[in-house]
Motif scaffolding. Structure first.
Motif, PDB file in Angstrom:
ATOM      1  N   ALA A   1       0.823  -1.213   0.000  1.00  0.00           N
ATOM      2  CA  ALA A   1       0.000   0.000   0.000  1.00  0.00           C
ATOM      3  C   ALA A   1       0.856   1.261   0.000  1.00  0.00           C
ATOM      4  O   ALA A   1       0.525   2.257  -0.628  1.00  0.00           O
ATOM      5  CB  ALA A   1      -0.932   0.002   1.216  1.00  0.00           C
ATOM      6  N   LYS A   2       1.971   1.211   0.717  1.00  0.00           N
ATOM      7  CA  LYS A   2       2.847   2.389   0.838  1.00  0.00           C
ATOM      8  C   LYS A   2       3.902   2.460  -0.254  1.00  0.00           C
ATOM      9  O   LYS A   2       4.622   3.446  -0.342  1.00  0.00           O
ATOM     10  CB  LYS A   2       3.604   2.325   2.181  1.00  0.00           C
ATOM     11  CG  LYS A   2       2.812   2.731   3.393  1.00  0.00           C
ATOM     12  CD  LYS A   2       3.692   2.667   4.635  1.00  0.00           C
ATOM     13  CE  LYS A   2       4.904   3.567   4.621  1.00  0.00           C
ATOM     14  NZ  LYS A   2       4.767   4.845   5.315  1.00  0.00           N
ATOM     15  N   SER A   3       4.074   1.371  -1.025  1.00  0.00           N
ATOM     16  CA  SER A   3       5.233   1.200  -1.919  1.00  0.00           C
ATOM     17  C   SER A   3       6.524   1.367  -1.107  1.00  0.00           C
ATOM     18  O   SER A   3       7.432   2.109  -1.492  1.00  0.00           O
ATOM     19  CB  SER A   3       5.240   2.195  -3.080  1.00  0.00           C
ATOM     20  OG  SER A   3       3.991   2.263  -3.694  1.00  0.00           O
ATOM     21  N   ARG A   4       6.569   0.687   0.012  1.00  0.00           N
ATOM     22  CA  ARG A   4       7.720   0.812   0.927  1.00  0.00           C
ATOM     23  C   ARG A   4       8.747  -0.269   0.631  1.00  0.00           C
ATOM     24  O   ARG A   4       8.381  -1.427   0.438  1.00  0.00           O
ATOM     25  CB  ARG A   4       7.219   0.663   2.363  1.00  0.00           C
ATOM     26  CG  ARG A   4       8.294   0.787   3.469  1.00  0.00           C
ATOM     27  CD  ARG A   4       7.600   0.763   4.815  1.00  0.00           C
ATOM     28  NE  ARG A   4       8.439   0.697   5.977  1.00  0.00           N
ATOM     29  CZ  ARG A   4       8.552   1.683   6.874  1.00  0.00           C
ATOM     30  NH1 ARG A   4       7.932   2.813   6.674  1.00  0.00           N
ATOM     31  NH2 ARG A   4       9.279   1.523   7.959  1.00  0.00           N
ATOM     32  N   PRO A   5      10.052   0.097   0.603  1.00  0.00           N
ATOM     33  CA  PRO A   5      11.088  -0.930   0.409  1.00  0.00           C
ATOM     34  C   PRO A   5      10.992  -1.982   1.517  1.00  0.00           C
ATOM     35  O   PRO A   5      10.792  -1.625   2.685  1.00  0.00           O
ATOM     36  CB  PRO A   5      12.396  -0.140   0.526  1.00  0.00           C
ATOM     37  CG  PRO A   5      12.022   1.289   0.321  1.00  0.00           C
ATOM     38  CD  PRO A   5      10.610   1.431   0.785  1.00  0.00           C
TER      39      PRO A   5
ATOM     40  N   PRO B   1       3.701   1.451  10.189  1.00  0.00           N
ATOM     41  CA  PRO B   1       4.500   2.619   9.804  1.00  0.00           C
ATOM     42  C   PRO B   1       3.575   3.826   9.704  1.00  0.00           C
ATOM     43  O   PRO B   1       2.353   3.694   9.856  1.00  0.00           O
ATOM     44  CB  PRO B   1       5.009   2.229   8.414  1.00  0.00           C
ATOM     45  CG  PRO B   1       3.901   1.390   7.848  1.00  0.00           C
ATOM     46  CD  PRO B   1       3.258   0.675   9.019  1.00  0.00           C
ATOM     47  N   SER B   2       4.130   4.991   9.439  1.00  0.00           N
ATOM     48  CA  SER B   2       3.309   6.160   9.191  1.00  0.00           C
ATOM     49  C   SER B   2       2.447   5.908   7.942  1.00  0.00           C
ATOM     50  O   SER B   2       2.873   5.215   7.017  1.00  0.00           O
ATOM     51  CB  SER B   2       4.202   7.390   8.988  1.00  0.00           C
ATOM     52  OG  SER B   2       5.245   7.101   8.075  1.00  0.00           O
ATOM     53  N   ALA B   3       1.224   6.479   7.939  1.00  0.00           N
ATOM     54  CA  ALA B   3       0.237   6.140   6.900  1.00  0.00           C
ATOM     55  C   ALA B   3       0.341   7.049   5.681  1.00  0.00           C
ATOM     56  O   ALA B   3      -0.660   7.613   5.219  1.00  0.00           O
ATOM     57  CB  ALA B   3      -1.172   6.189   7.498  1.00  0.00           C
ATOM     58  N   ASN B   4       1.555   7.199   5.154  1.00  0.00           N
ATOM     59  CA  ASN B   4       1.784   7.980   3.930  1.00  0.00           C
ATOM     60  C   ASN B   4       2.342   7.048   2.858  1.00  0.00           C
ATOM     61  O   ASN B   4       2.853   5.982   3.173  1.00  0.00           O
ATOM     62  CB  ASN B   4       2.805   9.086   4.211  1.00  0.00           C
ATOM     63  CG  ASN B   4       4.055   8.544   4.906  1.00  0.00           C
ATOM     64  OD1 ASN B   4       3.996   8.145   6.076  1.00  0.00           O
ATOM     65  ND2 ASN B   4       5.158   8.496   4.179  1.00  0.00           N
ATOM     66  N   ARG B   5       2.257   7.499   1.579  1.00  0.00           N
ATOM     67  CA  ARG B   5       3.014   6.793   0.546  1.00  0.00           C
ATOM     68  C   ARG B   5       4.486   7.002   0.859  1.00  0.00           C
ATOM     69  O   ARG B   5       4.877   8.072   1.308  1.00  0.00           O
ATOM     70  CB  ARG B   5       2.677   7.351  -0.847  1.00  0.00           C
ATOM     71  CG  ARG B   5       1.276   7.017  -1.313  1.00  0.00           C
ATOM     72  CD  ARG B   5       1.073   5.539  -1.593  1.00  0.00           C
ATOM     73  NE  ARG B   5       1.708   5.120  -2.835  1.00  0.00           N
ATOM     74  CZ  ARG B   5       1.090   5.064  -4.025  1.00  0.00           C
ATOM     75  NH1 ARG B   5      -0.191   5.371  -4.128  1.00  0.00           N
ATOM     76  NH2 ARG B   5       1.731   4.670  -5.092  1.00  0.00           N
TER      77      ARG B   5
ATOM     78  N   PRO C   1       5.549  13.330   2.990  1.00  0.00           N
ATOM     79  CA  PRO C   1       5.483  13.758   4.392  1.00  0.00           C
ATOM     80  C   PRO C   1       4.498  12.885   5.183  1.00  0.00           C
ATOM     81  O   PRO C   1       3.454  12.506   4.654  1.00  0.00           O
ATOM     82  CB  PRO C   1       4.977  15.198   4.294  1.00  0.00           C
ATOM     83  CG  PRO C   1       5.343  15.652   2.910  1.00  0.00           C
ATOM     84  CD  PRO C   1       5.218  14.426   2.052  1.00  0.00           C
ATOM     85  N   SER C   2       4.840  12.577   6.423  1.00  0.00           N
ATOM     86  CA  SER C   2       3.943  11.751   7.246  1.00  0.00           C
ATOM     87  C   SER C   2       2.615  12.470   7.464  1.00  0.00           C
ATOM     88  O   SER C   2       2.577  13.692   7.535  1.00  0.00           O
ATOM     89  CB  SER C   2       4.597  11.452   8.590  1.00  0.00           C
ATOM     90  OG  SER C   2       5.763  10.690   8.404  1.00  0.00           O
ATOM     91  N   PRO C   3       1.517  11.716   7.584  1.00  0.00           N
ATOM     92  CA  PRO C   3       0.190  12.335   7.682  1.00  0.00           C
ATOM     93  C   PRO C   3      -0.182  12.743   9.100  1.00  0.00           C
ATOM     94  O   PRO C   3      -0.192  11.930  10.014  1.00  0.00           O
ATOM     95  CB  PRO C   3      -0.744  11.220   7.195  1.00  0.00           C
ATOM     96  CG  PRO C   3      -0.014   9.959   7.520  1.00  0.00           C
ATOM     97  CD  PRO C   3       1.445  10.255   7.512  1.00  0.00           C
TER      98      PRO C   3
HETATM   99 MG    MG Z   1       7.379   6.878   8.008  1.00  0.00          MG
END
Ligand code: MG
Ligand code: TXA
Length: 348
Positions: free
Chosen positions: A58-62, A145-149, A153-155
């Motif tokens: 969902a975040k496209s997080r590594p 994690p923080s709910a941003n892509r 910036p974190s939401p």
């Molecule tokens: Mg974060």
């Protein structure tokens, strides 16, 4: 997917049924956004590897960037870790619930998906009634994690989350703006002296008062990649607005003059320029979109506003942002860390 959004400002009898509806999404292996006192988090069952993978997607997080595991009572720590160092236990007693993430050796039951392959785990007990009720109702520790892509910036507001994740997550608890606005302090308690990997609202001075010596990871204020990366999150681009952000350094007069020169240089060009100033310095600038981070006398207010101001520049289509540097001290370290990272350490 359609995101199930529930609105909760205060917890009462009537909101419990709504909360149960999103808690059940977690038990079914889904992802749910929830508010905390720092920023909004994107949660899933920390013990379910398939659910964890959905967070990363969902975040496209590594996938080597580890997640923090959130709990809602002190007795939930023990099953998550191999051991609890005495000093870590002291931190829990003093600062939990609160904006402090404690890194300890992980228990074998924690999937490596959560820890990005590390043998440590970060644990946090958030100080937010809705977060606590949600975790309790879900009945499992919640990795979040923080709910941003990734990279954004974190939401700190529900609308930031919707911009980044609506339709990409199963559920969301839409609530008030978050109180602190910057993510938790992260401290590694598996080493001696302990090391602050990410500064936050719990300051170095507060930690040193309890622990004695506490080291700080070099890249908190500088663009260095440590040889051994103890916190994989440190190596990725962070918090960036869409426009190009540059931090302007110097004495207050130098900062003012440098920014005004840059503004007149850009005058007449078809480029939208912004300035991230303070209540005290906003009046110095005659061109561009001038936005205040808050009062110089109130670092907490500035910290609370940083991420939302960066997103405001995006909404206004600002292509180049000049941010005034902020004097470094115990209270501003976390704010400066996020500002410099957001700028990719670009300075003039
Ligand atoms: Mg974060
Ligand atoms: O305030 C917060 O901490 C928010 C709210 C939602 O709780 N969460 C948050 O999570 O900021 P995230 O994933 O955006 O940032 C977690 C940071 C990353 O820099 C990550 O690399 C680091 O913590 N981290 C997590 N587990 C770690 C570990 N085992 N060892 C080292 N660093 C770790």
């Amino acid at each position: 997917m359609k995101t199930k959004i529930i609105n909760i400002e205060v917890l009462d009898e009537s909101t419990l049924a709504d909360l149960e509806a999103v808690a059940s999404l977690i038990r079914a292996g889904g992802t749910v956004v929830f508010p905390t006192e720092t920023v909004y988090g994107l949660g899933a069952d920390a013990l379910n590897p398939q659910a964890i993978k959905k967070i990363f997607a969902a975040k496209s997080r590594p996938d080597d960037n580890p997640l923090i595991v959130h709990i809602a009572s002190l007795d939930e720590v023990k099953p998550l870790v191999a051991n609890i160092p005495a000093k870590a236990e002291t931190l829990m007693k003093v600062f939990w619930p609160g904006p402090l993430t404690i890194i300890m050796e992980k228990a074998v039951t924690i999937p490596t998906e959560v820890t990005g392959g590390l043998n440590t785990v970060g644990v946090r007990f958030p100080d937010h009634p809705i977060a606590q009720a949600f975790i309790k109702m879900a009945g499992c520790p919640i990795a979040a994690p923080s709910a941003n892509r990734s990279g954004r910036p974190s939401p700190t507001q529900g609308k930031h989350v919707l911009e980044d994740l609506d339709g990409r997550v199963d559920g969301m608890i839409l609530s008030a703006d978050t109180e602190l606005g910057l993510e938790s302090t992260v401290i590694d308690m598996t080493v001696e002296p302990p090391v602050v990997l990410r500064p936050g609202d719990i300051t170095l001075a507060e930690l040193r008062e309890i622990l004695g010596e506490v080291a700080v990871s070099a890249n908190v204020t500088e663009n260095v990649v440590p040889e051994k990366i103890s916190s994989p999150g440190m190596k990725y681009t962070h918090y960036s607005p869409k426009g190009e952000l540059v931090v302007v350094k110097g004495s207050p007069e130098e900062i003012r003059d440098k920014i005004n020169r840059a503004l007149s240089h850009h005058k007449g060009k078809a480029m939208t320029i912004g300035v991230l100033a303070s209540d005290e310095t906003m009046g110095f600038y005659r061109e561009g979109l001038i936005i205040s981070l808050g009062s110089r006398n109130d670092p907490k207010e500035m910290a609370k506003n940083l991420f939302s101001r960066l997103r405001t520049f995006d909404e206004l289509g600002v292509e180049k942002i000049f941010a005034e540097d902020i004097p470094l001290n115990n209270e501003t370290l976390a704010l400066i860390n996020r500002l410099y990272k957001a700028a990719g350490y670009a300075f003039i």
